[in-house]
Design a protein around this motif. Structure first.
Motif, mmCIF file in Angstrom:
data_model
loop_
_atom_site.group_PDB
_atom_site.id
_atom_site.type_symbol
_atom_site.label_atom_id
_atom_site.label_comp_id
_atom_site.label_asym_id
_atom_site.label_seq_id
_atom_site.Cartn_x
_atom_site.Cartn_y
_atom_site.Cartn_z
ATOM 1 N N ALA A 172 0.939 -1.304 0.014
ATOM 2 C CA ALA A 172 -0.106 0.098 -0.024
ATOM 3 C C ALA A 172 0.662 1.341 0.055
ATOM 4 O O ALA A 172 2.054 1.168 0.569
ATOM 5 C CB ALA A 172 -0.961 0.086 1.079
ATOM 6 N N PRO A 173 0.424 2.322 -0.766
ATOM 7 C CA PRO A 173 1.131 3.708 -0.798
ATOM 8 C C PRO A 173 1.248 4.488 0.432
ATOM 9 O O PRO A 173 1.856 5.006 0.764
ATOM 10 C CB PRO A 173 0.592 4.562 -1.972
ATOM 11 N N VAL A 174 0.188 4.071 1.387
ATOM 12 C CA VAL A 174 -0.120 4.638 2.524
ATOM 13 C C VAL A 174 0.027 3.633 3.659
ATOM 14 O O VAL A 174 -0.620 2.575 3.588
ATOM 15 C CB VAL A 174 -1.343 5.565 2.807
ATOM 16 N N VAL A 175 0.953 3.728 4.816
ATOM 17 C CA VAL A 175 0.860 2.671 5.751
ATOM 18 C C VAL A 175 0.708 3.239 7.218
ATOM 19 O O VAL A 175 0.810 4.510 7.443
ATOM 20 C CB VAL A 175 2.429 2.329 5.809
ATOM 21 N N LEU A 176 -0.025 2.213 7.864
ATOM 22 C CA LEU A 176 -0.055 2.523 9.380
ATOM 23 C C LEU A 176 0.770 1.932 10.306
ATOM 24 O O LEU A 176 1.401 0.731 10.245
ATOM 25 C CB LEU A 176 -1.420 1.934 9.821
ATOM 26 N N LEU A 177 1.553 3.025 11.137
ATOM 27 C CA LEU A 177 3.069 2.470 11.782
ATOM 28 C C LEU A 177 2.625 2.676 13.482
ATOM 29 O O LEU A 177 1.822 3.616 13.740
ATOM 30 C CB LEU A 177 4.033 3.306 11.273
ATOM 31 N N GLU A 178 3.352 1.707 14.108
ATOM 32 C CA GLU A 178 3.509 2.123 15.561
ATOM 33 C C GLU A 178 4.705 2.985 15.761
ATOM 34 O O GLU A 178 5.875 2.133 15.363
ATOM 35 C CB GLU A 178 3.219 1.030 16.426
ATOM 36 N N VAL A 179 4.703 4.161 16.164
ATOM 37 C CA VAL A 179 5.951 4.803 16.450
ATOM 38 C C VAL A 179 6.338 4.876 17.731
ATOM 39 O O VAL A 179 5.475 5.307 18.668
ATOM 40 C CB VAL A 179 5.679 6.333 15.972
ATOM 41 N N VAL A 180 7.510 4.639 18.168
ATOM 42 C CA VAL A 180 7.847 4.861 19.637
ATOM 43 C C VAL A 180 8.917 5.730 19.791
ATOM 44 O O VAL A 180 9.860 6.087 19.175
ATOM 45 C CB VAL A 180 8.626 3.351 19.945
ATOM 46 N N THR A 225 6.401 6.730 0.877
ATOM 47 C CA THR A 225 7.312 7.714 0.339
ATOM 48 C C THR A 225 7.928 8.750 1.532
ATOM 49 O O THR A 225 9.087 8.939 1.520
ATOM 50 C CB THR A 225 7.123 8.352 -0.870
ATOM 51 N N SER A 226 7.209 8.852 2.735
ATOM 52 C CA SER A 226 7.775 9.852 3.766
ATOM 53 C C SER A 226 8.412 9.083 4.818
ATOM 54 O O SER A 226 8.612 9.725 5.958
ATOM 55 C CB SER A 226 6.737 10.589 4.065
ATOM 56 N N VAL A 227 8.325 7.563 4.908
ATOM 57 C CA VAL A 227 8.471 6.867 6.107
ATOM 58 C C VAL A 227 10.092 7.340 6.616
ATOM 59 O O VAL A 227 10.136 7.285 7.558
ATOM 60 C CB VAL A 227 8.525 5.187 5.852
ATOM 61 N N ILE A 228 11.141 7.216 5.644
ATOM 62 C CA ILE A 228 12.210 7.461 5.976
ATOM 63 C C ILE A 228 12.502 8.966 6.684
ATOM 64 O O ILE A 228 13.455 9.222 7.748
ATOM 65 C CB ILE A 228 13.264 7.202 5.000
ATOM 66 N N ALA A 229 11.755 9.895 6.049
ATOM 67 C CA ALA A 229 11.856 11.281 6.477
ATOM 68 C C ALA A 229 11.326 11.130 7.821
ATOM 69 O O ALA A 229 11.682 11.918 8.793
ATOM 70 C CB ALA A 229 11.120 12.486 5.654
ATOM 71 N N LEU A 230 10.155 10.654 7.987
ATOM 72 C CA LEU A 230 9.515 10.599 9.529
ATOM 73 C C LEU A 230 10.630 9.896 10.366
ATOM 74 O O LEU A 230 10.718 10.384 11.647
ATOM 75 C CB LEU A 230 8.488 9.773 9.753
ATOM 76 N N ALA A 231 11.499 8.857 10.009
ATOM 77 C CA ALA A 231 12.306 8.272 11.008
ATOM 78 C C ALA A 231 13.481 9.036 11.292
ATOM 79 O O ALA A 231 14.333 8.779 12.331
ATOM 80 C CB ALA A 231 12.694 6.998 10.459
ATOM 81 N N GLN A 232 13.710 10.210 10.662
ATOM 82 C CA GLN A 232 14.872 11.070 10.931
ATOM 83 C C GLN A 232 14.592 11.876 12.212
ATOM 84 O O GLN A 232 15.493 12.528 12.848
ATOM 85 C CB GLN A 232 15.118 12.172 9.787
ATOM 86 N N PHE A 233 13.213 11.821 12.871
ATOM 87 C CA PHE A 233 12.861 12.440 14.216
ATOM 88 C C PHE A 233 13.641 11.885 15.109
ATOM 89 O O PHE A 233 14.028 10.755 15.459
ATOM 90 C CB PHE A 233 11.374 12.397 14.489
ATOM 91 N N SER A 234 14.506 12.809 15.617
ATOM 92 C CA SER A 234 15.590 12.453 16.577
ATOM 93 C C SER A 234 15.401 11.758 17.808
ATOM 94 O O SER A 234 16.310 10.874 18.235
ATOM 95 C CB SER A 234 16.557 13.888 17.056
ATOM 96 N N PHE A 235 14.286 12.076 18.457
ATOM 97 C CA PHE A 235 13.831 11.079 19.468
ATOM 98 C C PHE A 235 12.963 9.894 19.182
ATOM 99 O O PHE A 235 12.389 9.304 20.306
ATOM 100 C CB PHE A 235 13.091 12.023 20.669
#
Length: 252
Positions: A172-180, A225-235
């Motif tokens: 899917a082009p849009v993904v649902l993630l659990e972010v910690v 396509t934005s997942v890696i950018a989201l993972a750049q959040f430092s915390f």
């Protein structure tokens, strides 16, 4: 009245002498001498500086970021934690995890192939990390507490965004993630993450947020396509695809 020394063996007093019991393990042999430790940490902190400079400003709440400090496996007790060294650099530990490593040097004969060590998540401003990198070379007293603590660190590294992504739903082009998120007991960190995710057109489900100690779990819907950018959040500590519910077929 009994005698003070009532020996069963004749002239037993001649066969006694004071005994000193060594109750301490003594100091450990350091795996790296002072000069080597400075060179190793200066190199790794230089690499960290380059990685931190590349982070988007919005990914660093109040200009703070997080790196991983890995202790040498022989120095993982609470008393070995380099508190003085970090405090002097204006940094703080916000979490930890264990993993197995093979250090560059052991400092002992007949070492094991690998051993469990402690990874500490260390937070501070980017400027504090830059200053620390610049100050390592100026340490001159090998007998100081900070010099000793420097020699107990195996490495310091930033965490690439890709390493924080553990799994993604297929297709899917849009993904649902659990972010910690490392919340560090500071509300502005989670607030900054929400702002950052929304800037990437992500949908943050704050009504399903869960706080467990110093970690916050938040569902986020975002373009693949934005997942890696989201993972750049430092915390951001880790993200994974939300598990899908399996359909339950009821036979009548």
């Amino acid at each position: 009245m009994p005698r003070e020394n009532n020996f069963l063996i004749g002239q037993g007093e001649r066969r006694t002498h004071p005994v000193t019991i060594n109750r301490g393990g003594g100091s450990k042999e350091l795996p790296y001498d002072f000069r080597t430790a400075k060179q190793r940490l200066a190199t790794t902190l230089g690499t960290v500086r380059t990685a931190l400079q590349a982070l988007p400003n919005l990914a660093c709440p109040r200009e703070e970021t997080v790196v991983v400090l890995t202790m040498h496996p022989r120095f993982v007790s609470k008393s070995d934690f380099p508190r003085s060294l970090l405090r002097g650099a204006g940094l703080r530990a916000i979490g930890s995890k264990q993993r197995q490593i093979t250090p560059e040097q052991w400092g002992i004969q007949e070492p094991p192939d690998e051993a469990i060590t402690e990874d500490y998540f260390v937070a501070g401003t980017r400027v504090a990390f830059y200053r620390w990198a610049d100050s390592i070379g100026s340490l001159s007293d090998p007998a100081s507490v900070q010099a000793h603590q420097l020699s107990t660190i195996e490495t310091i590294a930033s965490v690439p965004a890709e390493a924080k992504i553990k799994s993604l739903p297929d297709g899917a082009p849009v993904v649902l993630l659990e972010v910690v998120i490392h919340n560090d007991g500071r509300p502005h960190i989670v607030e900054s993450f929400v702002e950052y995710a929304r800037a990437l057109d992500g949908r943050v489900w704050m009504d399903r947020r869960r706080d467990v100690g110093a970690l916050t779990f938040i569902p986020v819907e975002i373009r693949r396509t934005s997942v890696i950018a989201l993972a750049q959040f430092s915390f951001l500590r880790v993200m994974r695809g939300m598990p899908a519910l399996r359909p339950l077929w009821v036979l009548s």
